[in-house]
Design an enzyme around this catalytic site. Structure first.
Site, PDB file in Angstrom:
ATOM      1  N   GLY A  66     -33.786  -8.941 -19.416  1.00  0.00           N
ATOM      2  CA  GLY A  66     -33.170  -9.136 -18.928  1.00  0.00           C
ATOM      3  C   GLY A  66     -32.972  -7.666 -17.249  1.00  0.00           C
ATOM      4  O   GLY A  66     -32.728  -7.210 -18.356  1.00  0.00           O
ATOM      5  N   ASN A  67     -32.233  -7.883 -16.555  1.00  0.00           N
ATOM      6  CA  ASN A  67     -31.230  -6.939 -16.094  1.00  0.00           C
ATOM      7  C   ASN A  67     -30.561  -7.332 -15.576  1.00  0.00           C
ATOM      8  O   ASN A  67     -30.036  -9.005 -15.713  1.00  0.00           O
ATOM      9  CB  ASN A  67     -31.889  -6.047 -15.088  1.00  0.00           C
ATOM     10  CG  ASN A  67     -33.118  -7.065 -14.313  1.00  0.00           C
ATOM     11  OD1 ASN A  67     -32.149  -7.966 -13.533  1.00  0.00           O
ATOM     12  ND2 ASN A  67     -34.306  -7.383 -13.759  1.00  0.00           N
ATOM     13  N   ARG A  68     -29.227  -6.881 -15.183  1.00  0.00           N
ATOM     14  CA  ARG A  68     -27.373  -7.928 -14.589  1.00  0.00           C
ATOM     15  C   ARG A  68     -27.866  -8.004 -13.039  1.00  0.00           C
ATOM     16  O   ARG A  68     -27.098  -8.296 -12.605  1.00  0.00           O
ATOM     17  CB  ARG A  68     -27.003  -6.651 -14.699  1.00  0.00           C
ATOM     18  CG  ARG A  68     -26.676  -5.890 -15.817  1.00  0.00           C
ATOM     19  CD  ARG A  68     -25.349  -4.752 -15.348  1.00  0.00           C
ATOM     20  NE  ARG A  68     -25.381  -4.750 -17.404  1.00  0.00           N
ATOM     21  CZ  ARG A  68     -24.290  -5.241 -18.477  1.00  0.00           C
ATOM     22  NH1 ARG A  68     -24.063  -6.038 -18.265  1.00  0.00           N
ATOM     23  NH2 ARG A  68     -24.703  -4.468 -19.043  1.00  0.00           N
TER      24      ARG A  68
END
Ligand code: CTP
Length: 408
Positions: A217-219
């Site tokens: 995922g990412n932030r």
């Protein structure tokens, strides 16, 4: 406790008048004071006692009642917002011509409050050149037009002309009212400049599954994309949000399509793009996904000390939508970069807009301290030639409004 605002709900004579009861109820439950002005034709579709019970106020119809209190102008003068739902083809024609042959016409002419109308009629009437011209006149006056939707009509036919759902009308109307109120005394001039425009926004960060319990995922929190959706709604747009794993709530009034991975976002955006006037890709989309998703949980005993993942490229949604865009459709992308040097950041942005082929690119620096997850944002907007058209630093809502100013 909030101070109630006075909302006038004008109801005209179409079958969708029965749904206006829900609109009145929603405003009352929102804590606002609602006054219904129904045309005599409207009361053939929905009963006065129903509207009086739900609005908790007398319902006015007759131009020649309450003359001593100059009711034909008093109602309009006291309104903070006027919503006409349903607005028939006939009432739209009267509004365009500025006619005042009934109480509703007088109320509207005597008011400086923002006006929101929800047309409802059969497809042929909606497409008739007379209605098309009348609606264009209303739009040019800054009147917010919500809908109509496409779907089942009163008879066996279906098509464009169905009144927009009450929840959507209420959400757009309240957003117009909030925007007008926050503009203070200039309320009447707070023009809903995106009235009726269909705006498609992606928000959040995609998650690429590895196995049933893990993902890459990412932030991204989705805050900037949701702020864009809220700001567009407040400016009268019909907003669809394609949301990936948001950390923030979305108002129920925004049509939301929930997605998880980049492939799901690709499918949802491609499907919705056909009817959108404006597309904004604010989501952080994973560039790569695991080549295969394990059916069961990846176990340490099976893998050993090192796990090597094979990733394959995801489709570039923004680039694809830009290539497929139709004339008049506006496409805005974002560039998330970690570069700290301002000149090099701009150079990356210019390179990216050339590759993506969108109309504008919102360049923002992201990292542990900026962009993702924070309440504020600092962005530079480039046009397709790489020219800076806007630079803004502030809350994500103010950044959203600057971006929407480009659409106008
Ligand atoms: N984007 C997209 N599809 C992808 C990757 C990105 O539509 N597979 C969109 C993003 O929503 C954003 C823009 O492209 O509007 C730029 O995203 P960004 O992550 O900054 O750039 P990338 O294209 O991923 O390029 P790089 O990671 O090499 O900077």
């Amino acid at each position: 406790m909030k101070t109630p605002r006075t909302i006038v709900v004008g109801i005209t004579g179409g079958i969708a008048a029965y749904k206006a009861v829900n609109i009145v109820r929603a405003f009352v439950l929102n804590g606002d004071s609602v006054h219904v002005v129904a045309t005599p034709a409207a009361l053939r579709f929905v009963g006065k006692p129903t509207l009086e019970a739900i609005s908790r106020n007398p319902v006015h119809t007759d131009l020649y009642e309450g003359v001593a209190e100059v009711r034909h102008v008093a109602i309009g003068q006291g309104a903070a917002l006027i919503v006409v739902a349903p607005a028939t083809a006939n009432s739209i024609a009267k509004l365009a011509a500025g006619l005042a042959d009934d109480l509703l016409g007088n109320t509207i002419l005597a008011s400086t409050a923002p006006l929101v109308i929800a047309p409802a009629m059969h497809t042929e009437m909606w497409n008739n050149p007379a209605t098309v011209a009348n609606v264009a006149v209303l739009r040019s006056r800054g009147i917010t037009i919500v809908g109509p939707g496409v779907g089942r009509l009163t008879g066996t036919d279906s098509g464009a002309g169905r009144m927009e759902e009450p929840d959507t009308i209420v959400a757009v109307a309240l957003a117009v009212l909030d925007r007008a109120m926050s503009a203070g005394e200039a309320a009447a001039s707070a023009v809903p400049d995106l009235a009726g425009r269909r705006v498609l926004i992606s928000a959040g960060g995609t998650r690429e599954p590895l196995d049933p319990v893990r993902f890459l995922g990412n932030r991204s929190s989705g805050k900037q994309g949701v702020a864009l959706a809220q700001a567009a709604l407040a400016r009268g747009a019909l907003v669809t949000l394609v949301a990936a794993n948001l950390e923030v709530a979305v108002p129920t009034s925004i049509t939301t399509v929930l997605v998880g991975s980049a492939l799901e976002m690709h499918e949802a955006m491609t499907r919705a793009a056909g009817t959108a006037d404006v597309i904004i890709m604010a989501a952080a989309v994973a560039d790569y996904r695991p080549r295969s998703v394990q059916v069961g949980k990846i176990k340490k005993e099976d893998v050993g000390d090192t796990l090597t993942l094979e990733l394959v490229k995801n489709p570039d949604i923004l680039a694809e939508l830009s290539t497929a865009s139709r004339p008049g459709q506006l496409i805005i992308g974002f560039a998330a970069e970690t570069e700290t040097d301002a000149d090099r950041l701009l150079a990356l942005g210019r390179d990216k807009i050339t590759r993506k082929g969108c109309d504008y690119l919102v360049v923002n620096r992201v990292g542990q301290d900026a962009g993702f997850g924070t309440e504020r944002n600092t962005v530079t907007v480039l046009d397709r030639h790489g020219v800076i058209v806007s630079e803004v630093s502030g809350s994500k809502m103010s950044v959203a409004n600057c971006i929407l100013d480009l659409i106008g």
